[in-house]
Design a protein around this motif. Structure first.
Motif, PDB file in Angstrom:
ATOM      1  N   LYS A   1       0.897  -1.274  -0.065  1.00  0.00           N
ATOM      2  CA  LYS A   1      -0.057   0.096   0.040  1.00  0.00           C
ATOM      3  C   LYS A   1       0.790   1.191  -0.027  1.00  0.00           C
ATOM      4  O   LYS A   1       0.630   2.447   0.586  1.00  0.00           O
ATOM      5  N   ARG A   2       1.933   1.298  -0.449  1.00  0.00           N
ATOM      6  CA  ARG A   2       3.020   2.247  -0.467  1.00  0.00           C
ATOM      7  C   ARG A   2       3.758   2.482  -1.766  1.00  0.00           C
ATOM      8  O   ARG A   2       4.157   1.440  -2.452  1.00  0.00           O
ATOM      9  N   VAL A   3       4.049   3.515  -2.186  1.00  0.00           N
ATOM     10  CA  VAL A   3       4.739   3.810  -3.418  1.00  0.00           C
ATOM     11  C   VAL A   3       6.100   4.472  -3.064  1.00  0.00           C
ATOM     12  O   VAL A   3       5.857   5.804  -2.634  1.00  0.00           O
ATOM     13  N   ASP A   4       7.144   4.082  -3.102  1.00  0.00           N
ATOM     14  CA  ASP A   4       8.201   4.734  -2.893  1.00  0.00           C
ATOM     15  C   ASP A   4       9.205   5.117  -4.226  1.00  0.00           C
ATOM     16  O   ASP A   4       9.608   4.067  -4.822  1.00  0.00           O
ATOM     17  N   ILE A   5       9.334   6.438  -4.466  1.00  0.00           N
ATOM     18  CA  ILE A   5       9.758   6.570  -5.696  1.00  0.00           C
ATOM     19  C   ILE A   5      11.435   6.801  -5.446  1.00  0.00           C
ATOM     20  O   ILE A   5      11.638   7.559  -4.784  1.00  0.00           O
ATOM     21  N   LEU A   6      12.108   6.051  -6.189  1.00  0.00           N
ATOM     22  CA  LEU A   6      13.578   6.175  -6.102  1.00  0.00           C
ATOM     23  C   LEU A   6      14.047   7.129  -7.016  1.00  0.00           C
ATOM     24  O   LEU A   6      15.449   7.613  -6.778  1.00  0.00           O
ATOM     25  N   ASN A   7      13.484   7.088  -8.355  1.00  0.00           N
ATOM     26  CA  ASN A   7      13.907   7.910  -9.367  1.00  0.00           C
ATOM     27  C   ASN A   7      13.196   8.345 -10.311  1.00  0.00           C
ATOM     28  O   ASN A   7      12.743   7.855 -11.005  1.00  0.00           O
ATOM     29  N   LEU A   8      12.633   9.742  -9.802  1.00  0.00           N
ATOM     30  CA  LEU A   8      11.281  10.251 -10.398  1.00  0.00           C
ATOM     31  C   LEU A   8      11.609  10.442 -11.947  1.00  0.00           C
ATOM     32  O   LEU A   8      10.746  10.334 -12.700  1.00  0.00           O
ATOM     33  N   ALA A   9      12.824  10.950 -12.084  1.00  0.00           N
ATOM     34  CA  ALA A   9      13.145  11.142 -13.520  1.00  0.00           C
ATOM     35  C   ALA A   9      13.221  10.221 -14.477  1.00  0.00           C
ATOM     36  O   ALA A   9      12.694  10.208 -15.320  1.00  0.00           O
ATOM     37  N   ALA A  10      13.567   9.078 -13.960  1.00  0.00           N
ATOM     38  CA  ALA A  10      13.596   7.866 -14.596  1.00  0.00           C
ATOM     39  C   ALA A  10      11.956   7.152 -15.145  1.00  0.00           C
ATOM     40  O   ALA A  10      11.881   6.849 -16.234  1.00  0.00           O
ATOM     41  N   LEU A  11      11.405   7.369 -13.888  1.00  0.00           N
ATOM     42  CA  LEU A  11       9.992   6.755 -14.128  1.00  0.00           C
ATOM     43  C   LEU A  11       9.160   7.639 -15.000  1.00  0.00           C
ATOM     44  O   LEU A  11       8.610   6.968 -16.039  1.00  0.00           O
ATOM     45  N   GLN A  12       9.503   8.958 -14.987  1.00  0.00           N
ATOM     46  CA  GLN A  12       8.775  10.079 -15.966  1.00  0.00           C
ATOM     47  C   GLN A  12       9.289   9.634 -17.355  1.00  0.00           C
ATOM     48  O   GLN A  12       8.520   9.772 -18.569  1.00  0.00           O
ATOM     49  N   GLU A  13      10.369   9.276 -17.570  1.00  0.00           N
ATOM     50  CA  GLU A  13      11.033   9.056 -18.847  1.00  0.00           C
ATOM     51  C   GLU A  13      10.485   7.745 -19.434  1.00  0.00           C
ATOM     52  O   GLU A  13      10.079   7.681 -20.657  1.00  0.00           O
ATOM     53  N   ILE A  14      10.512   6.821 -18.629  1.00  0.00           N
ATOM     54  CA  ILE A  14       9.643   5.490 -19.086  1.00  0.00           C
ATOM     55  C   ILE A  14       8.236   5.930 -19.559  1.00  0.00           C
ATOM     56  O   ILE A  14       7.963   5.292 -20.516  1.00  0.00           O
ATOM     57  N   ALA A  15       7.845   6.747 -18.716  1.00  0.00           N
ATOM     58  CA  ALA A  15       6.176   6.815 -19.125  1.00  0.00           C
ATOM     59  C   ALA A  15       6.073   7.859 -20.048  1.00  0.00           C
ATOM     60  O   ALA A  15       4.607   8.169 -20.598  1.00  0.00           O
ATOM     61  N   GLU A  16       6.917   8.478 -20.564  1.00  0.00           N
ATOM     62  CA  GLU A  16       6.944   9.579 -21.371  1.00  0.00           C
ATOM     63  C   GLU A  16       5.907  10.617 -20.865  1.00  0.00           C
ATOM     64  O   GLU A  16       5.086  11.264 -21.539  1.00  0.00           O
ATOM     65  N   PHE A  17       6.037  10.868 -19.404  1.00  0.00           N
ATOM     66  CA  PHE A  17       5.054  11.477 -18.580  1.00  0.00           C
ATOM     67  C   PHE A  17       5.109  13.295 -18.829  1.00  0.00           C
ATOM     68  O   PHE A  17       6.142  13.796 -18.512  1.00  0.00           O
ATOM     69  N   GLN A  18       4.314  13.754 -19.384  1.00  0.00           N
ATOM     70  CA  GLN A  18       3.782  15.028 -19.302  1.00  0.00           C
ATOM     71  C   GLN A  18       2.918  15.548 -18.539  1.00  0.00           C
ATOM     72  O   GLN A  18       1.673  15.574 -18.836  1.00  0.00           O
ATOM     73  N   ALA A  19       3.127  16.272 -17.683  1.00  0.00           N
ATOM     74  CA  ALA A  19       2.132  16.767 -16.694  1.00  0.00           C
ATOM     75  C   ALA A  19       1.263  17.842 -16.762  1.00  0.00           C
ATOM     76  O   ALA A  19       0.085  17.569 -16.193  1.00  0.00           O
ATOM     77  N   ASP A  20       1.431  18.216 -18.102  1.00  0.00           N
ATOM     78  CA  ASP A  20       0.756  19.437 -18.389  1.00  0.00           C
ATOM     79  C   ASP A  20      -0.854  19.152 -18.664  1.00  0.00           C
ATOM     80  O   ASP A  20      -1.888  19.917 -18.319  1.00  0.00           O
ATOM     81  N   TYR A  21      -1.274  17.883 -18.829  1.00  0.00           N
ATOM     82  CA  TYR A  21      -2.615  17.284 -19.140  1.00  0.00           C
ATOM     83  C   TYR A  21      -3.179  17.531 -17.739  1.00  0.00           C
ATOM     84  O   TYR A  21      -4.761  17.722 -17.817  1.00  0.00           O
ATOM     85  N   LEU A  22      -2.701  17.429 -16.609  1.00  0.00           N
ATOM     86  CA  LEU A  22      -3.540  17.631 -15.395  1.00  0.00           C
ATOM     87  C   LEU A  22      -3.579  19.164 -14.952  1.00  0.00           C
ATOM     88  O   LEU A  22      -4.514  19.324 -14.358  1.00  0.00           O
ATOM     89  N   ARG A  23      -2.984  19.992 -15.754  1.00  0.00           N
ATOM     90  CA  ARG A  23      -3.212  21.326 -15.412  1.00  0.00           C
ATOM     91  C   ARG A  23      -3.582  22.183 -16.704  1.00  0.00           C
ATOM     92  O   ARG A  23      -2.379  22.886 -17.307  1.00  0.00           O
ATOM     93  N   PRO A  24      -4.675  22.257 -17.006  1.00  0.00           N
ATOM     94  CA  PRO A  24      -5.018  23.037 -18.280  1.00  0.00           C
ATOM     95  C   PRO A  24      -4.473  24.416 -18.091  1.00  0.00           C
ATOM     96  O   PRO A  24      -4.911  25.309 -17.046  1.00  0.00           O
ATOM     97  N   ALA A  25      -3.629  24.945 -18.978  1.00  0.00           N
ATOM     98  CA  ALA A  25      -3.245  26.428 -18.855  1.00  0.00           C
ATOM     99  C   ALA A  25      -4.378  27.361 -18.974  1.00  0.00           C
ATOM    100  O   ALA A  25      -5.228  27.027 -19.929  1.00  0.00           O
ATOM    101  N   VAL A  26      -4.381  28.493 -18.335  1.00  0.00           N
ATOM    102  CA  VAL A  26      -5.702  29.235 -18.284  1.00  0.00           C
ATOM    103  C   VAL A  26      -5.383  30.312 -19.305  1.00  0.00           C
ATOM    104  O   VAL A  26      -4.191  30.882 -19.583  1.00  0.00           O
TER     105      VAL A  26
END
Lengths: 236, 236
Positions: A210-235
């Motif tokens: 029940k716990r997520v420990d992030i060891l390397n956030l940059a690597a995780l985002q790289e794997i996911a091709e994660f772009q956070a901007d969809y969570l925050r529509p620019a105004v």
DNA sequence: CGTGCTATTGAGGCGCATCAATCATAGTGG
DNA sequence: CCACTATGATTGATGCGCCTCAATAGCACG
């Protein structure tokens, strides 16, 4: 600070009075244990559900018995502003871990949006973010590999929980089973397990208990091709 | 009748004046050939796009080059009411076949919704249907087999096109390539081809040459587990 | 009559599902 | 305190669904 205030304030400044009214929505909150339906497919809801603590989800079952989770509801999320227009619901909403939730009658919600334009605007933007998120999920299950899907989900939850103060850079609590992750990503529970092992061996993230420990956030985002901007529509 | 009038009238009665105003939105429509972007990722749109004829889509590219289509825009569809709140778009909108489209400036749209509550309400319901549709797509790519996904897509398009008069029980025109279908369903173009062959051999549906001929609608819906209700939110 | 795009079909391989067993953990009642 | 049970996590073995690569065929266009 109340999670819905924290979340909506990200979309624009809210007056103290507006913040107080929003915080008041959580007044009659109740504790609900995990794996219980908050709204069931086919029902006609007369109030929205506001999550204050914990993780809930929207889901549907197929006739074959498999379940697909189509959205997560995290602290500060309101499910759902527009059901007041709907008749029967065609999906269910359930807690995953135990949650603290409040019911918001439609009249209260309607009064809120007419009386406080800034709140109405923030709610609209939050809804936009939710839509973008659903589209992102179509991307996720439609054209990413297993490890990419899982990584993307972990990134999204991290970002959303951080926005309401329930995650740090180091990680977050996540009361989901691997089966829940499987039902979200369109994978089998067995394969989710293998992917999590791989991510652990890669020293990217450790998911367990029940716990997520992030060891390397940059690597995780790289794997996911994660772009956070969809969570925050620019105004505009 | 103009497709947007036809579509919105399904959500509740519209006065003749409202119908006239809606029909007027298509006044400055232009012909756009296939495979052209109407809105590009990263742009800041100042007007919505109204499709009058043809098929367009929302899509995004991955860095690997693969494309995921996240929605179809059919005659009568307005894309997108709420972009007026957005800054940069994080997906693109493009024609698939050639289309007749009109641009609707945000002021016109805003004036419409404030002046005609019935129109505003119909637009909200249409948007709800769109959200349900996106969730249905998550279901589709998340937990259905190839033949089920393709069948479901064909059912959905049939139902939506029928609602605006562009399909009969026998079938409809569909200016998509098999690659487009693949990018929608999360399959490869090769496998889409095989699935279509199978459906043809089963005497269920024939897809070819920009045309969908439905031989056995009941069977197609059975394969897809198609429940049309998500396209028409019941009104409370 | 080439040139390019789409459809079609075959061959081979990989990713993930499925089935099944074992292990870990927590809760329960004696 | 210890079976006893239930649930979830973990790992292995096997197989299928779909992908990838590649070649050919059909068709529209200049």
């Amino acid at each position: 600070m109340h999670p819905i205030v924290r979340k909506l304030a990200a979309y624009g400044p809210l007056a103290p009075e507006e913040q107080a009214v929003l915080a008041g929505l959580g007044a009659g909150a109740q504790l609900v244990e995990g794996r219980l339906d908050l709204l069931s497919e086919g029902c006609v809801p007369d109030s929205a559900v506001l999550v204050l603590e914990g993780v809930a989800c929207r889901y549907r079952h197929r006739r074959t018995g498999t379940r697909q989770i189509t959205a997560y509801l995290l602290p500060g999320d309101l499910c759902d502003l527009d059901f007041v227009h709907l008749g029967r619901l065609n999906h269910s909403v359930a807690t995953l871990g135990s949650c603290r939730v409040a019911r918001v009658p439609r009249e209260v919600l309607a009064g809120l949006t007419t009386q406080y334009p800034a709140v109405a605007r923030a709610l609209r933007l939050a809804k936009l973010a939710e839509e973008e998120t659903t589209r992102e999920w179509v991307m996720n299950v439609g054209c990413r590999s297993a490890i990419e899907r899982v990584s993307h989900l972990l990134c999204e939850l991290h970002e959303r929980l951080r926005a309401v103060g329930w995650a740090t850079k180091a990680g977050y609590d996540l009361p989901l089973t691997q089966q829940d992750l499987a039902d979200t990503t369109g994978l089998s529970n067995v394969h989710v397990n293998r992917v999590l092992r791989q991510l652990r061996l890669m020293r990217v993230v450790e998911v367990g208990g029940k716990r997520v420990d992030i060891l390397n956030l940059a690597a995780l985002q790289e794997i996911a091709e994660f772009q956070a901007d969809y969570l925050r529509p620019a105004v505009a």
